[in-house]
Motif scaffolding. Structure first.
Motif, PDB file in Angstrom:
ATOM      1  N   SER A  43      59.927-123.389  78.819  1.00 40.02           N
ATOM      2  CA  SER A  43      60.327-123.172  80.215  1.00 40.02           C
ATOM      3  C   SER A  43      59.139-123.104  81.163  1.00 40.02           C
ATOM      4  O   SER A  43      59.304-123.269  82.370  1.00 40.02           O
ATOM      5  N   TYR A  44      57.955-122.876  80.626  1.00 39.37           N
ATOM      6  CA  TYR A  44      56.778-122.777  81.486  1.00 39.37           C
ATOM      7  C   TYR A  44      56.366-124.140  82.059  1.00 39.37           C
ATOM      8  O   TYR A  44      55.808-124.209  83.150  1.00 39.37           O
ATOM      9  N   LEU A  45      56.642-125.211  81.317  1.00 40.78           N
ATOM     10  CA  LEU A  45      56.213-126.540  81.781  1.00 40.78           C
ATOM     11  C   LEU A  45      56.816-126.919  83.132  1.00 40.78           C
ATOM     12  O   LEU A  45      56.082-127.410  84.002  1.00 40.78           O
ATOM     13  N   PHE A  99      54.907-125.155  85.785  1.00 43.90           N
ATOM     14  CA  PHE A  99      53.618-125.783  86.092  1.00 43.90           C
ATOM     15  C   PHE A  99      53.819-126.982  87.019  1.00 43.90           C
ATOM     16  O   PHE A  99      53.003-127.229  87.912  1.00 43.90           O
ATOM     17  N   GLU A 100      54.888-127.723  86.803  1.00 48.21           N
ATOM     18  CA  GLU A 100      55.188-128.854  87.687  1.00 48.21           C
ATOM     19  C   GLU A 100      55.435-128.369  89.116  1.00 48.21           C
ATOM     20  O   GLU A 100      54.958-128.970  90.079  1.00 48.21           O
ATOM     21  N   ILE A 101      56.162-127.284  89.249  1.00 47.53           N
ATOM     22  CA  ILE A 101      56.391-126.704  90.581  1.00 47.53           C
ATOM     23  C   ILE A 101      55.060-126.318  91.205  1.00 47.53           C
ATOM     24  O   ILE A 101      54.795-126.617  92.373  1.00 47.53           O
ATOM     25  N   GLY A 102      54.208-125.661  90.428  1.00 40.18           N
ATOM     26  CA  GLY A 102      52.890-125.275  90.941  1.00 40.18           C
ATOM     27  C   GLY A 102      52.053-126.468  91.355  1.00 40.18           C
ATOM     28  O   GLY A 102      51.418-126.467  92.410  1.00 40.18           O
ATOM     29  N   ARG A 103      52.064-127.510  90.537  1.00 37.10           N
ATOM     30  CA  ARG A 103      51.265-128.717  90.822  1.00 37.10           C
ATOM     31  C   ARG A 103      51.745-129.409  92.090  1.00 37.10           C
ATOM     32  O   ARG A 103      50.955-129.750  92.966  1.00 37.10           O
ATOM     33  N   THR A 104      53.060-129.638  92.190  1.00 38.83           N
ATOM     34  CA  THR A 104      53.566-130.352  93.366  1.00 38.83           C
ATOM     35  C   THR A 104      53.423-129.501  94.630  1.00 38.83           C
ATOM     36  O   THR A 104      53.180-130.042  95.705  1.00 38.83           O
ATOM     37  N   THR A 105      53.522-128.186  94.496  1.00 42.48           N
ATOM     38  CA  THR A 105      53.314-127.303  95.651  1.00 42.48           C
ATOM     39  C   THR A 105      51.865-127.357  96.108  1.00 42.48           C
ATOM     40  O   THR A 105      51.587-127.474  97.301  1.00 42.48           O
ATOM     41  N   LEU A 106      50.932-127.290  95.170  1.00 42.78           N
ATOM     42  CA  LEU A 106      49.505-127.369  95.522  1.00 42.78           C
ATOM     43  C   LEU A 106      49.214-128.669  96.263  1.00 42.78           C
ATOM     44  O   LEU A 106      48.545-128.671  97.308  1.00 42.78           O
ATOM     45  N   LEU A 107      49.716-129.783  95.745  1.00 43.35           N
ATOM     46  CA  LEU A 107      49.476-131.068  96.404  1.00 43.35           C
ATOM     47  C   LEU A 107      50.123-131.105  97.786  1.00 43.35           C
ATOM     48  O   LEU A 107      49.496-131.545  98.760  1.00 43.35           O
ATOM     49  N   VAL A 121      57.907-114.024  88.663  1.00 46.42           N
ATOM     50  CA  VAL A 121      56.544-114.332  88.252  1.00 46.42           C
ATOM     51  C   VAL A 121      55.852-115.150  89.331  1.00 46.42           C
ATOM     52  O   VAL A 121      56.501-115.808  90.147  1.00 46.42           O
ATOM     53  N   THR A 122      54.538-115.087  89.311  1.00 47.95           N
ATOM     54  CA  THR A 122      53.726-115.874  90.228  1.00 47.95           C
ATOM     55  C   THR A 122      52.921-116.880  89.413  1.00 47.95           C
ATOM     56  O   THR A 122      52.211-116.499  88.475  1.00 47.95           O
ATOM     57  N   VAL A 123      53.060-118.154  89.759  1.00 43.52           N
ATOM     58  CA  VAL A 123      52.280-119.210  89.125  1.00 43.52           C
ATOM     59  C   VAL A 123      51.120-119.534  90.059  1.00 43.52           C
ATOM     60  O   VAL A 123      51.329-119.956  91.200  1.00 43.52           O
ATOM     61  N   VAL A 124      49.907-119.292  89.583  1.00 40.31           N
ATOM     62  CA  VAL A 124      48.705-119.614  90.336  1.00 40.31           C
ATOM     63  C   VAL A 124      48.177-120.934  89.788  1.00 40.31           C
ATOM     64  O   VAL A 124      47.846-121.029  88.608  1.00 40.31           O
ATOM     65  N   THR A 125      48.130-121.950  90.632  1.00 37.46           N
ATOM     66  CA  THR A 125      47.685-123.285  90.240  1.00 37.46           C
ATOM     67  C   THR A 125      46.330-123.539  90.886  1.00 37.46           C
ATOM     68  O   THR A 125      46.173-123.336  92.092  1.00 37.46           O
ATOM     69  N   VAL A 145      50.365-115.818  81.008  1.00 37.38           N
ATOM     70  CA  VAL A 145      50.098-117.139  80.426  1.00 37.38           C
ATOM     71  C   VAL A 145      48.911-117.780  81.131  1.00 37.38           C
ATOM     72  O   VAL A 145      48.762-117.652  82.357  1.00 37.38           O
ATOM     73  N   THR A 146      48.079-118.470  80.367  1.00 47.14           N
ATOM     74  CA  THR A 146      47.056-119.352  80.928  1.00 47.14           C
ATOM     75  C   THR A 146      47.309-120.745  80.353  1.00 47.14           C
ATOM     76  O   THR A 146      47.758-120.880  79.208  1.00 47.14           O
ATOM     77  N   ALA A 147      47.033-121.766  81.156  1.00 48.73           N
ATOM     78  CA  ALA A 147      47.314-123.131  80.710  1.00 48.73           C
ATOM     79  C   ALA A 147      46.513-124.126  81.539  1.00 48.73           C
ATOM     80  O   ALA A 147      45.939-123.782  82.572  1.00 48.73           O
TER      81      ALA A 147
END
Length: 133
Positions: free
Chosen positions: A25-27, A30-38, A74-78, A102-104
């Motif tokens: 479920s974390y993957l 990470f996609e949400i974090g990546r697309t948000t950062l961009l 939770v907070t995803v920091v990208t 989690v770290t990734a």
């Protein structure tokens, strides 16, 4: 370095029978974090795709320190630490409050619709040059 923070409420469907977030479920987070950062940097993933670019994951590594649970927020920091070239490497940290769960990292490569490696689009290259010099 650029960084983005995204909050996610853990849904029941993302957990196992024990109420613990299933490892896969974390993957999507990470996609949400990546697309948000961009997006926060003016690079809209939908626009990249409309122009014929893709950014598939070519590498992923995850270390689980503590579990996230059903109904946690939770907070995803990208983080993008260095100027990307043909590949882009993003790092992720998932927190529940101040507790690191989690770290990734993921690595992505630019490809065209036929799956051939290509240079990043000018809008991406220009924006990364502005951010990283």
């Amino acid at each position: 370095m650029i960084q983005s923070r995204t909050q996610i409420a853990v849904r029941y469907a993302e957990t196992d029978m024990m109420g613990i977030v299933y490892h896969g479920s974390y993957l999507p987070w990470f996609e949400i974090g990546r697309t948000t950062l961009l997006k926060e940097q003016g690079i809209v993933y939908r626009q990249l795709e409309a122009e014929g670019y893709r950014l598939p994951v070519i590498e992923v590594a995850i270390k689980y320190h503590r579990p996230a649970l059903y109904d946690d927020t939770v907070t995803v920091v990208t983080t993008l630490r260095e100027k990307p070239g043909l590949r882009i490497r993003l790092e992720y940290e998932v927190y529940n409050g101040d507790e690191l769960l989690v770290t990734a990292h993921t690595q992505h490569a630019f490809i065209d619709k036929q799956g051939r490696p290509v240079r990043p689009p000018p809008i991406f290259t220009e924006r990364m040059r502005e951010l990283f010099g």
